[in-house]
Design a protein around this motif. Structure first.
Motif, PDB file in Angstrom:
ATOM      1  N   ALA A  79       0.820  -1.327   0.006  1.00 42.13           N
ATOM      2  CA  ALA A  79       0.097   0.251   0.060  1.00 42.13           C
ATOM      3  C   ALA A  79       0.876   1.222   0.092  1.00 42.13           C
ATOM      4  O   ALA A  79       1.883   1.366   0.549  1.00 42.13           O
ATOM      5  N   LYS A  80       0.323   2.260  -0.699  1.00 37.63           N
ATOM      6  CA  LYS A  80       1.032   3.590  -0.711  1.00 37.63           C
ATOM      7  C   LYS A  80      -0.026   4.731  -0.286  1.00 37.63           C
ATOM      8  O   LYS A  80      -0.878   4.995  -1.377  1.00 37.63           O
ATOM      9  N   VAL A  81      -0.003   5.190   0.614  1.00 34.55           N
ATOM     10  CA  VAL A  81      -0.992   6.056   1.011  1.00 34.55           C
ATOM     11  C   VAL A  81      -0.429   7.483   0.706  1.00 34.55           C
ATOM     12  O   VAL A  81       0.658   7.757   1.101  1.00 34.55           O
ATOM     13  N   SER A  82      -1.287   8.287  -0.152  1.00 34.65           N
ATOM     14  CA  SER A  82      -0.555   9.578  -0.560  1.00 34.65           C
ATOM     15  C   SER A  82      -1.370  10.669   0.294  1.00 34.65           C
ATOM     16  O   SER A  82      -0.991  11.807   0.355  1.00 34.65           O
ATOM     17  N   LYS A  83      -2.666  10.294   0.693  1.00 34.93           N
ATOM     18  CA  LYS A  83      -3.561  11.518   1.447  1.00 34.93           C
ATOM     19  C   LYS A  83      -4.240  10.792   2.421  1.00 34.93           C
ATOM     20  O   LYS A  83      -5.069   9.891   1.998  1.00 34.93           O
ATOM     21  N   LEU A  84      -4.525  11.255   3.551  1.00 35.51           N
ATOM     22  CA  LEU A  84      -5.658  10.885   4.580  1.00 35.51           C
ATOM     23  C   LEU A  84      -6.418  12.043   4.671  1.00 35.51           C
ATOM     24  O   LEU A  84      -6.335  13.282   5.221  1.00 35.51           O
ATOM     25  N   GLU A  85      -7.744  11.863   4.548  1.00 31.28           N
ATOM     26  CA  GLU A  85      -8.902  12.952   5.011  1.00 31.28           C
ATOM     27  C   GLU A  85      -9.342  12.585   6.256  1.00 31.28           C
ATOM     28  O   GLU A  85      -9.924  11.482   6.277  1.00 31.28           O
ATOM     29  N   VAL A  86      -9.209  13.095   7.142  1.00 30.67           N
ATOM     30  CA  VAL A  86      -9.854  12.725   8.486  1.00 30.67           C
ATOM     31  C   VAL A  86     -10.976  13.686   9.130  1.00 30.67           C
ATOM     32  O   VAL A  86     -11.007  14.981   9.096  1.00 30.67           O
ATOM     33  N   LYS A  87     -12.241  13.395   9.282  1.00 32.57           N
ATOM     34  CA  LYS A  87     -13.292  14.212   9.812  1.00 32.57           C
ATOM     35  C   LYS A  87     -13.822  13.459  10.917  1.00 32.57           C
ATOM     36  O   LYS A  87     -13.939  12.124  11.121  1.00 32.57           O
ATOM     37  N   ASP A  88     -14.221  14.374  11.868  1.00 34.16           N
ATOM     38  CA  ASP A  88     -15.037  13.802  13.256  1.00 34.16           C
ATOM     39  C   ASP A  88     -16.344  13.465  12.972  1.00 34.16           C
ATOM     40  O   ASP A  88     -17.076  13.927  11.962  1.00 34.16           O
ATOM     41  N   LEU A  89     -16.760  12.376  13.513  1.00 40.92           N
ATOM     42  CA  LEU A  89     -18.180  11.471  13.129  1.00 40.92           C
ATOM     43  C   LEU A  89     -18.671  11.639  14.926  1.00 40.92           C
ATOM     44  O   LEU A  89     -17.718  11.341  15.928  1.00 40.92           O
ATOM     45  N   PRO A  90     -19.976  11.512  15.041  1.00 38.69           N
ATOM     46  CA  PRO A  90     -20.492  11.185  16.114  1.00 38.69           C
ATOM     47  C   PRO A  90     -20.258   9.654  16.792  1.00 38.69           C
ATOM     48  O   PRO A  90     -20.212   8.990  15.826  1.00 38.69           O
ATOM     49  N   THR A  91     -20.083   9.671  17.845  1.00 37.47           N
ATOM     50  CA  THR A  91     -19.894   8.125  18.319  1.00 37.47           C
ATOM     51  C   THR A  91     -20.817   7.238  18.319  1.00 37.47           C
ATOM     52  O   THR A  91     -21.886   7.526  18.232  1.00 37.47           O
TER      53      THR A  91
END
Length: 91
Positions: free
Chosen positions: A70-82
Motif C-alpha cells: 500500500a502507498k497512502v498519498s493522503k488521508l482525509e480525517v473528519k469527526d463523526l458522532p460516536t
C-alpha cells in the motif's frame, strides 16, 4: 477514557494491495472498532472509533500503509458522532 469516532478516507494505492485486511489487523490490535470498505472512486473509507491515544496511533500506522504494497498519498480525517461499534469489520 474519551471515545472518539473518525471517518478516514485513504487516497493512493489502497485497493487490491491487502489494505482492508491490514487495516482490520491494526484496528484489532489497538481496540479500534468500526469498518473499512473500498469506494468506487479508488479510495478506501475507514470508520474508526476508540480512545484518542489509540486512534492517533491507528491513523499514524494507516498513513504509513497497513501493508508493504500500500502507498497512502493522503488521508482525509473528519469527526463523526460516536456510535459504540462492537467490532471492526471489512465491508
Amino acid at each position: 477514557m474519551t471515545v472518539q469516532c473518525f471517518e478516514i478516507i485513504a487516497h493512493g494505492r489502497v485497493q487490491e494491495v491487502g489494505f482492508r485486511y491490514g487495516t482490520m489487523q491494526i484496528a484489532t490490535q489497538l481496540n479500534i472498532t468500526g469498518s473499512v470498505q473500498n469506494l468506487p472512486n479508488g479510495t478506501v473509507k475507514i470508520i474508526a472509533e476508540g480512545d484518542q491515544h489509540n486512534l492517533d496511533k491507528f491513523i499514524s500506522l494507516i498513513q504509513k500503509g497497513p501493508t508493504p504494497f500500500a502507498k497512502v498519498s493522503k488521508l482525509e480525517v473528519k469527526d463523526l458522532p460516536t456510535a459504540q461499534y462492537r467490532l471492526f469489520i471489512i465491508k
